[in-house]
Design a protein around this motif. Structure first.
Motif, PDB file in Angstrom:
ATOM      1  N   UNK A  78       0.839  -1.198   0.000  1.00 27.14           N
ATOM      2  CA  UNK A  78       0.000   0.000   0.000  1.00 27.14           C
ATOM      3  C   UNK A  78       0.876   1.249   0.000  1.00 27.14           C
ATOM      4  N   UNK A  79       0.660   2.093  -0.992  1.00 25.74           N
ATOM      5  CA  UNK A  79       1.378   3.363  -1.092  1.00 25.74           C
ATOM      6  C   UNK A  79       0.450   4.479  -0.624  1.00 25.74           C
ATOM      7  N   UNK A  80       0.898   5.244   0.340  1.00 29.65           N
ATOM      8  CA  UNK A  80       0.132   6.353   0.900  1.00 29.65           C
ATOM      9  C   UNK A  80       0.693   7.649   0.331  1.00 29.65           C
ATOM     10  N   UNK A  81      -0.180   8.435  -0.328  1.00 32.00           N
ATOM     11  CA  UNK A  81       0.252   9.703  -0.898  1.00 32.00           C
ATOM     12  C   UNK A  81      -0.634  10.823  -0.362  1.00 32.00           C
ATOM     13  N   UNK A  82      -0.001  11.864   0.147  1.00 30.05           N
ATOM     14  CA  UNK A  82      -0.721  13.050   0.616  1.00 30.05           C
ATOM     15  C   UNK A  82      -0.239  14.227  -0.220  1.00 30.05           C
ATOM     16  N   UNK A  83      -1.177  14.909  -0.889  1.00 21.10           N
ATOM     17  CA  UNK A  83      -0.803  15.981  -1.816  1.00 21.10           C
ATOM     18  C   UNK A  83      -1.573  17.257  -1.521  1.00 21.10           C
ATOM     19  N   UNK A  84      -0.834  18.342  -1.328  1.00 21.58           N
ATOM     20  CA  UNK A  84      -1.437  19.671  -1.281  1.00 21.58           C
ATOM     21  C   UNK A  84      -1.329  20.247  -2.682  1.00 21.58           C
ATOM     22  N   UNK A  85      -2.454  20.709  -3.245  1.00 20.86           N
ATOM     23  CA  UNK A  85      -2.455  21.290  -4.585  1.00 20.86           C
ATOM     24  C   UNK A  85      -3.152  22.633  -4.538  1.00 20.86           C
ATOM     25  N   UNK A  86      -2.569  23.608  -5.221  1.00 18.41           N
ATOM     26  CA  UNK A  86      -3.167  24.941  -5.237  1.00 18.41           C
ATOM     27  C   UNK A  86      -2.845  25.642  -6.545  1.00 18.41           C
ATOM     28  N   UNK A  87      -3.502  26.775  -6.728  1.00 21.00           N
ATOM     29  CA  UNK A  87      -3.246  27.633  -7.874  1.00 21.00           C
ATOM     30  C   UNK A  87      -2.739  28.988  -7.385  1.00 21.00           C
ATOM     31  N   UNK A  88      -1.782  28.950  -6.478  1.00 21.97           N
ATOM     32  CA  UNK A  88      -1.176  30.181  -6.019  1.00 21.97           C
ATOM     33  C   UNK A  88      -0.964  30.260  -4.517  1.00 21.97           C
TER      34      UNK A  88
END
Length: 226
Positions: free
Chosen positions: A194-204
């Motif tokens: 199991x691969x755990x990925x946490x991603x913060x994504x934004x446009x600025x």
């Protein structure tokens, strides 16, 4: 449809489902027999609960049809896109419930999201790290539109896991007034298959590292607990 709109559409679709109750060859080194045995664990049972997200990120679990739209956005490369250099396509991923589970929290005020993604894999995390190091800049073309993906490794998160990885990524597409750039910070840990990925994504907006770290840690601990 822009990448942001696809994420927003996926989140809205996930909300509606909750409210109603309702190629290429894969190469690499197989994981151990122990990790194969872990296949019996349903990913949905290991996924972080939406209630664990901070109040400013109201979260929903995405249904499979939304996962198949939202997950590729986190790589910056749409399915079917032509990629240069060759060999820099993201690993093949099963977007069904046995292959991927996602919960997304959205801060509408800052046009940002935090996504926790669980992926069932058959290769060690080091192989993904090696590919990313060989592909720091990628051009992905689909339907005549180019996207430029830049990936930079950062120090891996200190957490109990078989392996960890962290990266910053920017995805630029469009021209002139239509140009958009989304920025991401991703923390990754692998535990057995199991691969755990946490991603913060934004446009600025600046990355909300405190919330991201908190959710990533909670997500890894839940997978540990099984």
């Amino acid at each position: 449809m822009s990448q942001w709109k696809r994420i927003a559409a996926a989140v809205l679709l996930g909300s509606a489902v909750l409210l109603t109750g309702c190629s290429e060859a894969v190469t690499g080194t197989p994981l151990s027999d122990e990790s194969v045995a872990a296949d019996a664990r349903p990913l949905g049972d290991l996924l972080l609960d939406p209630a664990a997200f901070p109040p400013q990120y109201p979260a929903v679990v995405l249904p499979p049809q939304a996962v198949s739209q939202a997950a590729p956005d986190l790589t910056g490369i749409a399915p079917g896109a032509k990629v240069e250099p060759a060999g820099c396509k993201p690993p093949v991923q099963d977007y069904g419930p046995d292959g991927t589970a996602m919960v997304v929290g959205t801060d509408n005020a800052n046009r940002s999201t935090i996504t926790i993604e669980l992926i069932r894999v058959a290769t060690p995390l080091a192989e993904l790290g090696a590919q990313l190091s060989e592909c720091p800049e990628v051009t992905a073309t689909r339907n005549g539109v180019d996207s430029f993906v830049r990936t930079t490794p950062t120090p891996p998160p200190p957490i109990d896991a078989d392996d960890t990885l962290a990266l910053r990524r920017s995805v630029s597409s469009g021209r002139g007034d239509q140009a958009v750039t989304q920025s991401m910070l991703t923390l990754i840990a692998q535990l057995d298959d199991v691969r755990v990925q946490a991603t913060f994504m934004s446009f600025g907006a600046d990355a909300d590292t405190a919330a991201l770290d908190e959710l990533f840690t909670a997500a890894v601990l839940k997978v540990h607990a099984g």
